[in-house]
Motif scaffolding. Sequence first.
Motif, mmCIF file in Angstrom:
data_model
loop_
_atom_site.group_PDB
_atom_site.id
_atom_site.type_symbol
_atom_site.label_atom_id
_atom_site.label_comp_id
_atom_site.label_asym_id
_atom_site.label_seq_id
_atom_site.Cartn_x
_atom_site.Cartn_y
_atom_site.Cartn_z
ATOM 1 N N THR A 55 0.828 -1.199 0.000
ATOM 2 C CA THR A 55 0.000 0.000 0.000
ATOM 3 C C THR A 55 0.869 1.258 0.000
ATOM 4 O O THR A 55 1.950 1.288 0.590
ATOM 5 N N TYR A 56 0.365 2.297 -0.633
ATOM 6 C CA TYR A 56 1.093 3.565 -0.718
ATOM 7 C C TYR A 56 1.138 4.310 0.626
ATOM 8 O O TYR A 56 1.877 5.282 0.766
ATOM 9 N N LEU A 57 0.349 3.883 1.589
ATOM 10 C CA LEU A 57 0.261 4.595 2.859
ATOM 11 C C LEU A 57 1.390 4.262 3.831
ATOM 12 O O LEU A 57 1.559 4.931 4.850
ATOM 13 N N VAL A 58 2.156 3.233 3.519
ATOM 14 C CA VAL A 58 3.240 2.810 4.413
ATOM 15 C C VAL A 58 4.247 3.939 4.619
ATOM 16 O O VAL A 58 4.648 4.614 3.663
ATOM 17 N N ASN A 59 4.648 4.141 5.882
ATOM 18 C CA ASN A 59 5.772 5.027 6.188
ATOM 19 C C ASN A 59 6.555 4.409 7.351
ATOM 20 O O ASN A 59 6.133 4.479 8.507
ATOM 21 N N LEU A 60 7.674 3.809 7.027
ATOM 22 C CA LEU A 60 8.479 3.110 8.028
ATOM 23 C C LEU A 60 9.359 4.062 8.835
ATOM 24 O O LEU A 60 10.172 3.618 9.642
ATOM 25 N N ALA A 61 9.187 5.367 8.616
ATOM 26 C CA ALA A 61 9.917 6.364 9.407
ATOM 27 C C ALA A 61 8.961 7.228 10.219
ATOM 28 O O ALA A 61 9.376 8.220 10.822
ATOM 29 N N SER A 62 7.698 6.873 10.249
ATOM 30 C CA SER A 62 6.703 7.714 10.896
ATOM 31 C C SER A 62 6.910 7.792 12.408
ATOM 32 O O SER A 62 7.235 6.803 13.055
ATOM 33 N N GLU A 63 6.693 8.996 12.945
ATOM 34 C CA GLU A 63 6.718 9.179 14.394
ATOM 35 C C GLU A 63 5.331 8.988 15.003
ATOM 36 O O GLU A 63 5.179 8.995 16.223
ATOM 37 N N LYS A 64 4.332 8.799 14.140
ATOM 38 C CA LYS A 64 2.978 8.524 14.617
ATOM 39 C C LYS A 64 2.845 7.031 14.895
ATOM 40 O O LYS A 64 2.968 6.209 13.987
ATOM 41 N N GLU A 65 2.593 6.694 16.123
ATOM 42 C CA GLU A 65 2.541 5.286 16.511
ATOM 43 C C GLU A 65 1.491 4.510 15.721
ATOM 44 O O GLU A 65 1.730 3.381 15.294
ATOM 45 N N SER A 66 0.333 5.131 15.512
ATOM 46 C CA SER A 66 -0.738 4.433 14.800
ATOM 47 C C SER A 66 -0.345 4.122 13.360
ATOM 48 O O SER A 66 -0.618 3.026 12.853
ATOM 49 N N LEU A 67 0.318 5.083 12.686
ATOM 50 C CA LEU A 67 0.740 4.862 11.304
ATOM 51 C C LEU A 67 1.870 3.837 11.242
ATOM 52 O O LEU A 67 1.898 2.995 10.342
ATOM 53 N N MET A 68 2.782 3.906 12.187
ATOM 54 C CA MET A 68 3.871 2.933 12.211
ATOM 55 C C MET A 68 3.325 1.520 12.425
ATOM 56 O O MET A 68 3.716 0.576 11.729
ATOM 57 N N ASP A 69 2.424 1.370 13.382
ATOM 58 C CA ASP A 69 1.846 0.051 13.662
ATOM 59 C C ASP A 69 1.104 -0.491 12.439
ATOM 60 O O ASP A 69 1.229 -1.672 12.101
ATOM 61 N N ALA A 70 0.342 0.382 11.778
ATOM 62 C CA ALA A 70 -0.410 -0.036 10.587
ATOM 63 C C ALA A 70 0.539 -0.409 9.451
ATOM 64 O O ALA A 70 0.294 -1.368 8.709
ATOM 65 N N SER A 71 1.621 0.346 9.301
ATOM 66 C CA SER A 71 2.601 0.082 8.249
ATOM 67 C C SER A 71 3.268 -1.283 8.453
ATOM 68 O O SER A 71 3.400 -2.076 7.513
ATOM 69 N N ILE A 72 3.673 -1.538 9.682
ATOM 70 C CA ILE A 72 4.343 -2.805 9.992
ATOM 71 C C ILE A 72 3.388 -3.972 9.794
ATOM 72 O O ILE A 72 3.730 -4.972 9.153
ATOM 73 N N LYS A 73 2.171 -3.845 10.317
ATOM 74 C CA LYS A 73 1.195 -4.930 10.173
ATOM 75 C C LYS A 73 0.883 -5.207 8.708
ATOM 76 O O LYS A 73 0.786 -6.366 8.279
ATOM 77 N N SER A 74 0.733 -4.133 7.924
ATOM 78 C CA SER A 74 0.413 -4.294 6.511
ATOM 79 C C SER A 74 1.508 -5.069 5.770
ATOM 80 O O SER A 74 1.219 -5.957 4.962
ATOM 81 N N LEU A 75 2.762 -4.741 6.062
ATOM 82 C CA LEU A 75 3.860 -5.430 5.381
ATOM 83 C C LEU A 75 4.022 -6.870 5.868
ATOM 84 O O LEU A 75 4.367 -7.754 5.084
ATOM 85 N N VAL A 76 3.763 -7.108 7.143
ATOM 86 C CA VAL A 76 3.762 -8.488 7.650
ATOM 87 C C VAL A 76 2.670 -9.293 6.940
ATOM 88 O O VAL A 76 2.906 -10.425 6.488
ATOM 89 N N ASP A 77 1.486 -8.700 6.824
ATOM 90 C CA ASP A 77 0.382 -9.372 6.123
ATOM 91 C C ASP A 77 0.755 -9.671 4.669
ATOM 92 O O ASP A 77 0.483 -10.765 4.154
ATOM 93 N N ASP A 78 1.377 -8.697 3.997
ATOM 94 C CA ASP A 78 1.744 -8.881 2.592
ATOM 95 C C ASP A 78 2.821 -9.953 2.424
ATOM 96 O O ASP A 78 2.785 -10.738 1.471
ATOM 97 N N LEU A 79 3.790 -9.977 3.323
ATOM 98 C CA LEU A 79 4.846 -10.995 3.236
ATOM 99 C C LEU A 79 4.274 -12.397 3.480
ATOM 100 O O LEU A 79 4.651 -13.359 2.797
#
Length: 282
Positions: free
Chosen positions: A71-95
């Motif tokens: 997804t284009y929404l991923v940001n692995l440098a985000s300081e927002k905890e919610s966005l970081m958590d969503a980014s990590i979960k999304s990539l784990v799901d995709d892998l």
Amino acid sequence: MNTRRLGAHVSISKGLTEALVKARNMGGNCIQIFSSPPRGFAPPKFTNEKCKEFKEKSNELNIKPVFIHATYLVNLASEKESLMDASIKSLVDDLNFGDKIGAAGVIVHTGSHKGKGFHFALPIVTDSIRTILNQTHGNTKLLLEIASGGNGKIGSTFEELQKLLLSVKDKRLGVCLDTCHMFAGGYNFDTQEAVNVLLKKITEKVGWNVIDCIHINDSKFPVGSFRDRHENLGNGFIGIEGLKLLLNTPKFSELPMILETPGFDEKGPDKENLDILKNLIS
């Protein structure tokens, strides 16, 4: 690689296996898909049976490798905890989904440091990637796509990609190139000399063993624009001759090539673009 692997990003809106058939009808023999809508964080919703069918069909049609674009929404440098958590979960799901369908890699836009600088972002991104890889255990790789530069985009240079690779140090982390992104980021390839300079930089900074594919796009804007805007092959500022020069160079020519062009009917990568790609590769 004896057989050139040339394909395109294809929609899965009509189903997983249908995407493979569409790729084959276009004349492709490799493919990229989204696992879910690209501007959200919804997980893949395909059953194990559908994943098995896709894997079998991919082998039957000899369409491989398969890549998933995150997804284009991923940001692995985000300081927002919610966005970081969503980014990590999304990539784990995709892998995990990638392992079910036999995908070679999940390609991701790493994110942005929002002007705080790459050195600020490096440890944050490193920790994010390690967390993702520690939560997954299959063969599908995480591929950092070179960015187009501007707006604090991470991984816009081969120096930055090198630092990320060296910081994480995991064989499941690799790189995806993109002709439009490299061009927009200031890497020109309009002469053989320019191509040789680029080839040397990639060899010295990241090495070819970690590069798993290349996105093929022309660019709507000039070199060094920092604008990530894809154009149909031959209609942009890179042009046919620049693409031909780059893609017929050893190392580049060995990579699976995935079209992400807007399409001449504005409906995404099409047979016409794929035919152009085939014709420019000698």
